[in-house]
Scaffold this active site. Structure first.
Site, PDB file in Angstrom:
ATOM      1  CB  CYS A 190       6.081  -3.016  16.179  1.00  0.00           C
ATOM      2  SG  CYS A 190       7.765  -2.739  15.638  1.00  0.00           S
ATOM      3  CB  CYS A 200       7.169  -5.696   8.677  1.00  0.00           C
ATOM      4  SG  CYS A 200       8.533  -4.877   9.526  1.00  0.00           S
ATOM      5  CB  CYS A 223       2.824  -2.014  13.672  1.00  0.00           C
ATOM      6  SG  CYS A 223       2.973  -1.801  11.906  1.00  0.00           S
ATOM      7  CB  CYS A 265       3.120   7.273   3.278  1.00  0.00           C
ATOM      8  SG  CYS A 265       3.633   6.054   4.477  1.00  0.00           S
ATOM      9  CD  GLU A 274      -2.980  -1.143   2.245  1.00  0.00           C
ATOM     10  OE1 GLU A 274      -4.167  -1.342   1.971  1.00  0.00           O
ATOM     11  OE2 GLU A 274      -2.581  -0.980   3.403  1.00  0.00           O
ATOM     12  CB  CYS A 333       0.892   5.898  11.454  1.00  0.00           C
ATOM     13  SG  CYS A 333       1.419   7.500  10.967  1.00  0.00           S
TER      14      CYS A 333
HETATM   15  N1  SAH Z   1       9.117   0.178   9.743  1.00  0.00           N
HETATM   16  C1  SAH Z   1       9.443   1.544   9.851  1.00  0.00           C
HETATM   17  C2  SAH Z   1       8.588   2.352   8.928  1.00  0.00           C
HETATM   18  C3  SAH Z   1       7.101   2.357   9.257  1.00  0.00           C
HETATM   19  S1  SAH Z   1       6.730   3.998   9.691  1.00  0.00           S
HETATM   20  C4  SAH Z   1       9.311   2.002  11.284  1.00  0.00           C
HETATM   21  O1  SAH Z   1       8.781   1.254  12.073  1.00  0.00           O
HETATM   22  O2  SAH Z   1       9.798   3.073  11.596  1.00  0.00           O
HETATM   23  C5  SAH Z   1       5.214   3.982  10.399  1.00  0.00           C
HETATM   24  C6  SAH Z   1       5.220   4.667  11.785  1.00  0.00           C
HETATM   25  O3  SAH Z   1       3.948   4.431  12.372  1.00  0.00           O
HETATM   26  C7  SAH Z   1       6.235   4.039  12.720  1.00  0.00           C
HETATM   27  O4  SAH Z   1       6.740   5.005  13.613  1.00  0.00           O
HETATM   28  C8  SAH Z   1       5.393   3.047  13.448  1.00  0.00           C
HETATM   29  O5  SAH Z   1       5.977   2.649  14.637  1.00  0.00           O
HETATM   30  C9  SAH Z   1       4.115   3.805  13.625  1.00  0.00           C
HETATM   31  N2  SAH Z   1       2.955   2.945  13.879  1.00  0.00           N
HETATM   32  C10 SAH Z   1       2.830   1.630  13.652  1.00  0.00           C
HETATM   33  N3  SAH Z   1       1.603   1.199  14.014  1.00  0.00           N
HETATM   34  C11 SAH Z   1       0.932   2.274  14.454  1.00  0.00           C
HETATM   35  C12 SAH Z   1      -0.398   2.473  14.925  1.00  0.00           C
HETATM   36  N4  SAH Z   1      -1.254   1.475  14.975  1.00  0.00           N
HETATM   37  N5  SAH Z   1      -0.768   3.711  15.287  1.00  0.00           N
HETATM   38  C13 SAH Z   1       0.099   4.737  15.183  1.00  0.00           C
HETATM   39  N6  SAH Z   1       1.364   4.616  14.730  1.00  0.00           N
HETATM   40  C14 SAH Z   1       1.788   3.395  14.376  1.00  0.00           C
HETATM   41 FE1  SF4 Z   2       7.525  -3.215  10.848  1.00  0.00          FE
HETATM   42 FE2  SF4 Z   2       5.339  -1.955  11.710  1.00  0.00          FE
HETATM   43 FE3  SF4 Z   2       7.395  -2.316  13.366  1.00  0.00          FE
HETATM   44 FE4  SF4 Z   2       7.609  -0.565  11.341  1.00  0.00          FE
HETATM   45  S1  SF4 Z   2       6.228  -0.413  13.075  1.00  0.00           S
HETATM   46  S2  SF4 Z   2       9.134  -2.106  11.970  1.00  0.00           S
HETATM   47  S3  SF4 Z   2       6.389  -1.620   9.754  1.00  0.00           S
HETATM   48  S4  SF4 Z   2       6.142  -3.948  12.432  1.00  0.00           S
END
Ligand code: SAH
Ligand code: SF4
Length: 410
Positions: A141, A137, A144, A130, A117, A368
């Site tokens: 996390c 991934c 996420c 974006c 996406e 995000c």
């Molecule tokens: N993998 C990279 C790039 C993804 S950026 C990273 O983790 O940095 C997307 C951003 O949104 C990251 O800071 C991630 O931690 C945050 N994010 C992930 N899930 C989210 C959620 N459910 N609500 C708000 N932010 C979230």
């Molecule tokens: Fe992967 Fe989501 Fe963690 Fe970013 S925030 S490293 S996309 S699992």
């Protein structure tokens, strides 16, 4: 999505890349050196190669053409050679969703059937795209949505650049390439961990930054990492873009719980890598992303500790507070608005800018952490059915799993 006459969703089987089926190569995604070599190999006379590379580059990346015949300053003979050896193919946009706040989300299907996406976020003074770097991934996390997918594979440089190309197609941006840009900024903040796909991300961003092509300045590009320490310095040195780091917690126990990568690269290492980031200074600060999770990381003490850490490491930093965006099945709640405001005030009082990021595109699950390929949202039974069909159709079902284990970094 179309429904077949018997009421079932059609089986999505991996498509063969049209370029491969014809024996022709897709010319998108080559950097300049690749393009030069490819033209030479295709039979473009050596004396002309440099000039033809510049011309073709201009048409592909400055004008966005999809047809070699549109390259009017390229001689007929060379165009014939190009047509004989190459195609200009974009991946398919399977679904484009428009949010009522102007955000656009594209579900993009690549030639092998995998999907990612891409999200366009218009604001008053800029338009940010974006971009995803991986399908899925490895990092899981907990807050996420992408993290609930396994890693399917890295995207190629061509597939990363193609996300910008299709967004510009949709936004009608090629007609007037230098004035009235719609995409003014890029954030590598879509699906995936960009520093675990370093080479392809680097190549893609070099193509995007090229002055005779799309011409986006490195100051307008931000790469977000969850803290892959060994590649952070390389990112600054070799790509030179702005760095954003997903911090989300100020204590190792909390961070390790919500971001398993912290067990490998803990807070101290991540913050030291930020302090060492080439090119970071007050005019070019590092952004810390901090998702506000109710009762997990949002206390006054957390805010004060965040200020202390940023000072301790003397970081030229700003903090982006992201209200947690829920997704189906998520275990967390977003902190209350008053709490977020209070957290932000404490960080501001510590002399560090800490704006709250307005969630965009929540109604279309484009905010995000909400991204996930539509194919992954299907039930296990549907996926099994698709996988069986795909294997039977291509006899090539093994490569995904092989890629998965070859990339088992953490
Ligand atoms: N993998 C990279 C790039 C993804 S950026 C990273 O983790 O940095 C997307 C951003 O949104 C990251 O800071 C991630 O931690 C945050 N994010 C992930 N899930 C989210 C959620 N459910 N609500 C708000 N932010 C979230
Ligand atoms: Fe992967 Fe989501 Fe963690 Fe970013 S925030 S490293 S996309 S699992």
């Amino acid at each position: 999505m179309q429904i077949t006459p018997n009421g079932q969703e059609p089986i999505v089987s991996p498509r063969i890349d049209p370029a491969e089926a014809t024996g022709k190569k897709n010319i998108l995604g080559y950097d300049r050196d690749d393009l030069k070599a490819a033209l030479l190999e295709a039979g473009v006379p050596e004396k002309q190669v440099k000039m033809r590379t510049s011309q073709v580059w201009h048409w592909l990346y400055h004008r966005g053409v999809t047809d070699f015949d549109a390259m009017t300053n390229v001689s007929k003979d060379v165009r014939a050679l190009l047509k004989e050896h190459f195609l200009i193919t974009r991946p398919e946009v399977v679904e484009a969703q428009y949010s009522n706040d102007g955000t656009r989300k594209y579900l993009i299907r690549f030639a092998d059937g995998n999907e990612a996406e891409t999200v366009y976020i218009p604001e008053d003074d800029r338009g940010t795209l974006c971009i995803s770097s991986q399908v899925g991934c490895t990092l899981n996390c907990k807050f996420c949505h992408t993290g609930t997918m396994r890693l399917v594979r890295n995207l190629t440089a061509g597939e990363i650049v193609a996300q910008l190309m299709v967004a510009r197609d949709d936004l009608g941006e090629w007609e007037n390439p230098t004035e009235g840009r719609r995409v003014t900024n890029i954030v590598m903040m879509g699906m995936g961990e960009p520093l675990y796909n370093f080479d392809n991300v680097k190549k893609a961003l070099e193509i995007v930054m090229d002055e005779e092509g799309i011409q986006l300045s490195k100051r307008r590009i931000t790469l977000s990492t969850s803290g892959v320490v060994p590649h952070m310095e390389r990112c600054g040195q070799e790509i030179g873009v702005n760095l954003a780091v997903s911090l989300h917690a100020v204590r190792d126990d909390v961070r390790s719980d919500i971001m398993p990568i912290n067990k490998k690269y803990g807070l101290a290492e991540v913050l030291q890598a930020c302090a060492d980031y080439p090119g970071a200074h007050n005019a070019r600060r590092i952004t810390f992303e901090y998702t506000m999770l109710k009762d997990i990381n949002d206390s006054d003490a957390d805010a004060k500790e965040l200020v202390r850490l940023i000072r301790k490491y003397k970081l030229p930093a700003k903090v982006n507070l992201i209200p947690f965006n829920p997704w189906p099945g998520s275990d967390y709640e977003c902190s209350d608005w008053d709490r977020i405001q209070r957290f932000s005030d404490i960080v501001y009082e510590g002399g560090i800018s800490a704006p709250v990021r307005t969630p965009r595109g929540r109604d279309i699950m484009a905010a995000c952490g909400q991204l996930k390929s539509a194919s992954e949202k299907k039930s296990r039974a549907e996926r099994d059915r698709e996988e069986a069909a795909a294997k039977a159709a291509t006899a090539d079902g093994a490569h995904v799993d092989a890629a998965d284990s070859a990339l088992g970094w953490v």
